[in-house]
Design a protein around this motif. Structure first.
Motif, PDB file in Angstrom:
ATOM      1  N   LEU A 132       0.626   2.920  -3.183  1.00  0.00           N
ATOM      2  CA  LEU A 132      -0.560   3.768  -3.348  1.00  0.00           C
ATOM      3  C   LEU A 132      -0.336   5.109  -2.672  1.00  0.00           C
ATOM      4  CD1 LEU A 132      -3.736   1.673  -2.526  1.00  0.00           C
ATOM      5  CD2 LEU A 132      -3.095   2.692  -4.703  1.00  0.00           C
TER       6      LEU A 132
ATOM      7  N   THR B 191       0.824  -1.214   0.000  1.00  0.00           N
ATOM      8  CA  THR B 191       0.000   0.000   0.000  1.00  0.00           C
ATOM      9  C   THR B 191       0.852   1.256   0.000  1.00  0.00           C
ATOM     10  OG1 THR B 191      -0.184  -0.292   2.383  1.00  0.00           O
ATOM     11  CG2 THR B 191      -2.079  -0.937   1.063  1.00  0.00           C
TER      12      THR B 191
ATOM     13  N   ALA C  61      -4.379  -2.592  -1.207  1.00  0.00           N
ATOM     14  CA  ALA C  61      -5.384  -1.747  -0.555  1.00  0.00           C
ATOM     15  C   ALA C  61      -5.332  -2.044   0.937  1.00  0.00           C
ATOM     16  CB  ALA C  61      -6.781  -2.041  -1.104  1.00  0.00           C
TER      17      ALA C  61
ATOM     18  N   CYS D 228      -9.346  -1.456  -6.107  1.00  0.00           N
ATOM     19  CA  CYS D 228      -8.143  -0.687  -6.385  1.00  0.00           C
ATOM     20  C   CYS D 228      -8.296   0.073  -7.705  1.00  0.00           C
ATOM     21  CB  CYS D 228      -6.922  -1.601  -6.417  1.00  0.00           C
ATOM     22  SG  CYS D 228      -5.395  -0.720  -6.135  1.00  0.00           S
TER      23      CYS D 228
ATOM     24  N   GLN E 230     -10.213   3.142  -7.033  1.00  0.00           N
ATOM     25  CA  GLN E 230      -9.301   4.124  -6.446  1.00  0.00           C
ATOM     26  C   GLN E 230      -8.556   4.897  -7.538  1.00  0.00           C
ATOM     27  OE1 GLN E 230      -5.436   4.928  -6.524  1.00  0.00           O
ATOM     28  NE2 GLN E 230      -5.724   2.728  -6.652  1.00  0.00           N
TER      29      GLN E 230
ATOM     30  N   MET F  39       0.067   9.170  -4.382  1.00  0.00           N
ATOM     31  CA  MET F  39      -0.987  10.169  -4.190  1.00  0.00           C
ATOM     32  C   MET F  39      -0.323  11.557  -4.202  1.00  0.00           C
ATOM     33  SD  MET F  39      -3.917   8.826  -3.832  1.00  0.00           S
ATOM     34  CE  MET F  39      -4.062   7.130  -4.360  1.00  0.00           C
TER      35      MET F  39
ATOM     36  N   ILE G 286      -9.026   7.896  -0.143  1.00  0.00           N
ATOM     37  CA  ILE G 286      -8.355   8.301  -1.383  1.00  0.00           C
ATOM     38  C   ILE G 286      -8.888   9.651  -1.858  1.00  0.00           C
ATOM     39  CG2 ILE G 286      -7.982   7.680  -3.813  1.00  0.00           C
ATOM     40  CD1 ILE G 286      -6.440   5.854  -1.954  1.00  0.00           C
TER      41      ILE G 286
ATOM     42  N   TYR H 210      -3.410   5.551 -10.713  1.00  0.00           N
ATOM     43  CA  TYR H 210      -2.444   4.460 -10.797  1.00  0.00           C
ATOM     44  C   TYR H 210      -2.988   3.212 -10.122  1.00  0.00           C
ATOM     45  CZ  TYR H 210       2.064   2.032 -10.021  1.00  0.00           C
ATOM     46  OH  TYR H 210       3.088   1.112  -9.979  1.00  0.00           O
TER      47      TYR H 210
END
Lengths: 247, 247
Positions: A87, A84, B85, B142, B145, A91, B98, B78
């Motif tokens: 992710l 994660t 997640a 995901c 997201q 961001m 998110i 992305y």
């Protein structure tokens, strides 16, 4: 402002994640049981016949030593293990914003645990006339020290994907910082290191700074000490995460 | 929309990506093909700002990812490999987080989450914890997201990996539906996917681009007229004619 919002989003998620799993409850109960047991059964709080919280605060560094690394070991190690982190860091958040968000979430979480010890203050007030200023000062010192533990734990967590390694490493670093001024520890260095180095190591110790705050003395130097430990560890976390070669 | 110039990534002595250049425009779906370990994921990680390139540059919407990472990350959606997640969160909670980090507030946030849930057909599991979902649902969560903020650039690392044929079909359909108004990169090692969704394909082998063209053109340059044979020819041969195709 936007940077603050970003940190806040990370902060909220992290804090929520403590309470979404049993971690928060196990931690809180463990913390309260352990600090209660130490205060009442080991240092004999009642038999002392003194209306202060000295025996209570005395144990905080040791209770933190066990429990704070447990609360911080997942901060980055878990993100790295599950991926994660990929992710989070893709961001529109800077790495520093993410690091700060997580740090303050973990610190507030520990602070909540400390705040739940309030019945002991009420008990003391009921039994005698404690100096509430000293107690407040002790709490401030304890929370600042907890922040330093959290920062160390976060750095250790950033270095690995394994929560166990993060736990052990942060426990060892915290133990070293806790005992840095203690003769058996300094003697490890006196053999081969120059005197200034031994003194420098001793000066890094958590304990003397906490002791004076515990006695009700607010010295700016003690506060500055804890804040610089936190700043140093936060910067270290940033460096470690920036230089990771993969997840 | 997206331009990659001579991107290089070294991990110590290993050169994982050896000077990759290409560009993707609006309305294009670029298939990123190559055997495992060819450098697809590393290239994507450099474009999304997760890993810094050793040299070269990636520009998204005119912003250099090394100099303005946050501006680039704002434009990109992305989907990392293996669809990471936060497992302790619910689908809705995760998407709200998110939306939060992406700076969406209030009504915009609520509607973005709703639209993403709808598009990815997650209505039935929206209150379920992500850890309890099947692989297909996790993948779609995901995916949701990645498209939540309606990004101009969408980068997906093996979006159909590990899905059953029905789920693969659903994901491909979603990519197709969105392709008109976005620049999309999809990495895969499933060749049928190229024909199904891509307007152009790049074959990458050992960190270098060995073929770049429309699916039909690639097929034409294959000795047997089949993509699979071209892929094998270009990625199995260590030297010789494979290298001449470079660029």
């Amino acid at each position: 402002m936007e940077g603050f919002q970003n940190s806040l989003s990370v902060f909220k998620r992290e804090l929520k994640s403590y309470f979404e799993s049993p971690v928060a409850y196990v931690f809180m109960v463990g913390f309260l049981l352990l600090s209660g047991f130490m205060t009442f059964s080991v240092t004999r709080f009642f038999e002392r016949q003194a209306a202060d919280l000295q025996p209570f605060f005395f144990w905080h560094p040791w209770v933190y030593l066990l429990l704070v690394p447990a609360a911080t070991m997942g901060l980055w190690a878990e993100e790295r293990r599950t991926g994660t982190i990929e992710l989070l860091l893709t961001m529109p958040v800077t790495l520093m914003q993410a690091v700060l968000g997580k740090f303050f979430a973990a610190w507030l979480f520990i602070t909540l645990g400390v705040a739940l010890t309030f019945p002991i203050v009420i008990t003391t007030c009921y039994l005698g006339n404690p100096d509430l200023g000293v107690i407040l000062c002790g709490y401030i010192g304890s929370i600042l020290m907890a922040g330093a533990y959290v920062a160390v734990g976060m750095l250790a967590s950033a270095m690995t994907r394994s929560q166990v390694i993060a736990f052990v490493v942060s426990l060892l670093i915290c133990l070293l910082l806790l005992l840095a001024g203690w003769p058996p520890v300094t003697s490890l260095f006196t053999q081969w290191a120059p005197a200034w180095f031994v003194e420098a190591v001793a000066a890094f110790s958590f304990s003397p700074h906490f002791e004076s705050l515990q006695r009700g003395v607010i010295d700016l130097r003690d506060i500055a000490y804890y804040i610089s430990v936190m700043a140093f560890m936060i910067a270290g976390t940033h460096v470690v995460l920036e230089n990771r070669s993969a997840a | 929309m997206l331009e990659v110039r001579d991107l290089v990534k070294r991990f110590g002595p290993i050169e994982a990506v050896k000077g990759v250049s290409f560009s993707v425009g609006m309305g294009e779906v670029l298939g990123f093909l190559g055997p495992n370990g060819a450098g697809k994921t590393t290239t994507m990680r450099m474009i999304t700002g997760f890993l810094p390139p050793s040299s070269g540059a990636a520009l998204v919407g005119g912003h250099d990812v090394a100099r303005e990472p946050v501006a680039v990350k704002r434009l990109i959606g992305y989907l990392p490999e293996n669809a990471p997640a936060y497992h302790s969160m619910t689908v809705t909670g995760f998407l709200q987080f998110i939306a939060d980090v992406r700076g969406l507030r209030g009504k915009a946030k609520a509607s973005a989450v709703d639209i993403a849930i709808q598009k990815c057909r997650l209505e039935t599991v929206r209150q379920q914890t992500i850890g309890t979902l099947s692989k297909g649902y996790r993948q779609r969560t995901c995916f949701a997201q990645a498209i939540l903020h309606n990004p101009q650039v969408l980068i997906m690392d093996e979006p159909t990996d590990g899905l059953d044929p029905n789920q693969k079909h659903t994901v491909r359909q979603m990519i197709k539906d969105m392709s008109a108004e976005k620049a999309i990169i999809v990495s895969t090692h499933i060749l049928e996917e190229v024909d199904a969704i891509c307007t152009r394909a790049i074959i990458i082998s050992q960190g270098k681009i060995v073929a770049n063209g429309k699916p039909a053109e690639l097929r034409a340059s294959s000795p047997t007229g089949r993509l699979e044979d071209l892929f094998r020819k270009l990625t199995l041969v260590e030297s010789g004619d494979a290298r001449t195709k470079e660029g």
